[in-house]
Design an enzyme around this catalytic site. Structure first.
Site, short mmCIF file in Angstrom:
data_model
loop_
_atom_site.label_atom_id
_atom_site.label_comp_id
_atom_site.label_asym_id
_atom_site.label_seq_id
_atom_site.Cartn_x
_atom_site.Cartn_y
_atom_site.Cartn_z
N SER A 91 -4.10 -23.69 50.51
CA SER A 91 -2.63 -23.96 50.89
C SER A 91 -1.89 -22.99 49.81
O SER A 91 -2.17 -21.95 49.87
CB SER A 91 -2.16 -25.50 50.64
OG SER A 91 -0.95 -25.74 51.14
N HIS A 200 1.65 -28.29 56.99
CA HIS A 200 0.63 -27.68 57.93
C HIS A 200 0.74 -28.42 59.27
O HIS A 200 -0.58 -28.78 59.77
CB HIS A 200 -0.94 -27.86 57.18
CG HIS A 200 -0.95 -27.20 55.82
ND1 HIS A 200 -0.69 -25.75 55.94
CD2 HIS A 200 -0.76 -27.53 54.57
CE1 HIS A 200 -0.81 -25.40 54.45
NE2 HIS A 200 -0.87 -26.54 53.67
#
Length: 319
Positions: A91, A200
């Protein structure tokens, strides 16, 4: 000679005090913190070292702070003679990996991460959501349950972290419905996560648009060493690929299992996790039990890695 992969943790790894020991003892780490402080125009270093925790946990603060601590650990590794042969990040950790790969300067990375954190916090405020960790099911089953829950709202697999550990993300009622389905399919546990938004997932689309605009104004270089990005689980070979993947990543999945498998398949036998904690080390050991892992977050762990990482890579290659 076997290659050493450097990996960088994502949101959730942050802890008050991170990076302070390296700042005090490594000129290279101190320089990184100083650059990030100036680039972000806030005292990111003080937030890392002293918190408070409730302020550090805010998305807009967590991301630049974690970036600073992770890149500082990377700089200290290089100062100690450890060099990466490949890189990847989980991430927001991908930005630190791109610094290691030569695509971003520390200054550019800090500004991007600050903009990313602010955009994601804003998107979470506009479209609140939830996330939950699913333990004990495979990816196809998790995907199927999310699809079955989609008539009630948006929910998707967000972080494919390790075999039997997948995080789902989306609208709260849809995550709840998917959780019920997943438990019925045999999940060992489904654990709601204490997060500020549905990261996400498609609920982050406004953040994607914002970040895409910022990236257009940012100098990004072609990677100078292999770097695997989250949304493709493949190598980025050009600056344009890097930019497109960074924008897509905000609302797309973190394909961590495939990322690690790709690196191991291409010869990486030793991983060095740069930054606070050892979350990625634990995941990597589950994905590829035969590899050697080191976590570097302070001078003691740095000394251990510097002494053993290269030897471990060679030893593993010779087996």
């Amino acid at each position: 000679m076997a290659r050493i992969g450097f990996v960088f943790p994502g949101q959730g790894a942050q802890v008050v005090g991170m990076g302070r020991d390296l700042y005090d003892h490594s000129p290279a780490a101190r320089k990184v913190f100083d650059i990030v402080d100036r680039a972000c125009n806030i005292a990111v270093s003080q937030l890392c070292f002293f918190g408070p925790d409730e302020v550090l946990k805010e998305t807009a603060n967590t991301q630049p702070a974690l970036f600073a601590a992770s890149v500082a650990a990377y700089a200290a590794c290089r100062e100690a003679g450890l060099e990466p042969g490949a890189a990847a990040g989980h991430s927001v950790g991908e930005y630190a990996a791109l610094v290691a790969a030569g695509s971003l300067t520390v200054e550019a990375g800090a500004r991007l991460v600050k903009a990313r954190g602010e955009a994601m916090a804003h998107a979470a405020h506009e479209r609140p959501g939830a996330m939950a960790a699913v333990l004990g099911l495979d990816a196809p089953t998790v995907l199927q349950c999310c699809q079955e829950a989609n008539p009630t709202g948006v929910v998707v697999p967000a972080n494919l972290n390790a075999p039997g550990q997948i995080v789902i993300s989306g609208e709260a009622h849809a995550v709840e419905r998917a959780s019920e389905l997943l438990k019925a399919r045999g999940a060992k546990r489904v654990v709601p996560l204490a997060v500020s938004g549905a990261f996400h997932s498609p609920l982050m689309e406004t953040a994607v648009a914002t970040l895409r605009g910022v990236l257009q104004l940012t100098d990004v270089s072609d990677p100078s060493l292999p770097v695997v990005q989250n949304v493709t689980a493949d190598y980025a070979r050009s600056a344009d690929e890097v930019k497109a993947n960074l924008a897509a990543q905000v609302a797309g999945p973190v394909r961590w299992v495939e990322t690690v498998e790709r690196l191991v398949g291409d010869g990486v036998t030793t991983f060095v996790e740069c930054g606070p904690g050892s979350v990625l080390t634990g995941l990597i050991k589950r994905i590829a039990p035969g590899v050697v892992c080191f976590s570097v977050g302070d001078t003691a762990s740095l000394a251990l890695a510097a002494e053993n990482a290269v030897a471990g890579a060679v030893l593993t290659e010779d087996l």
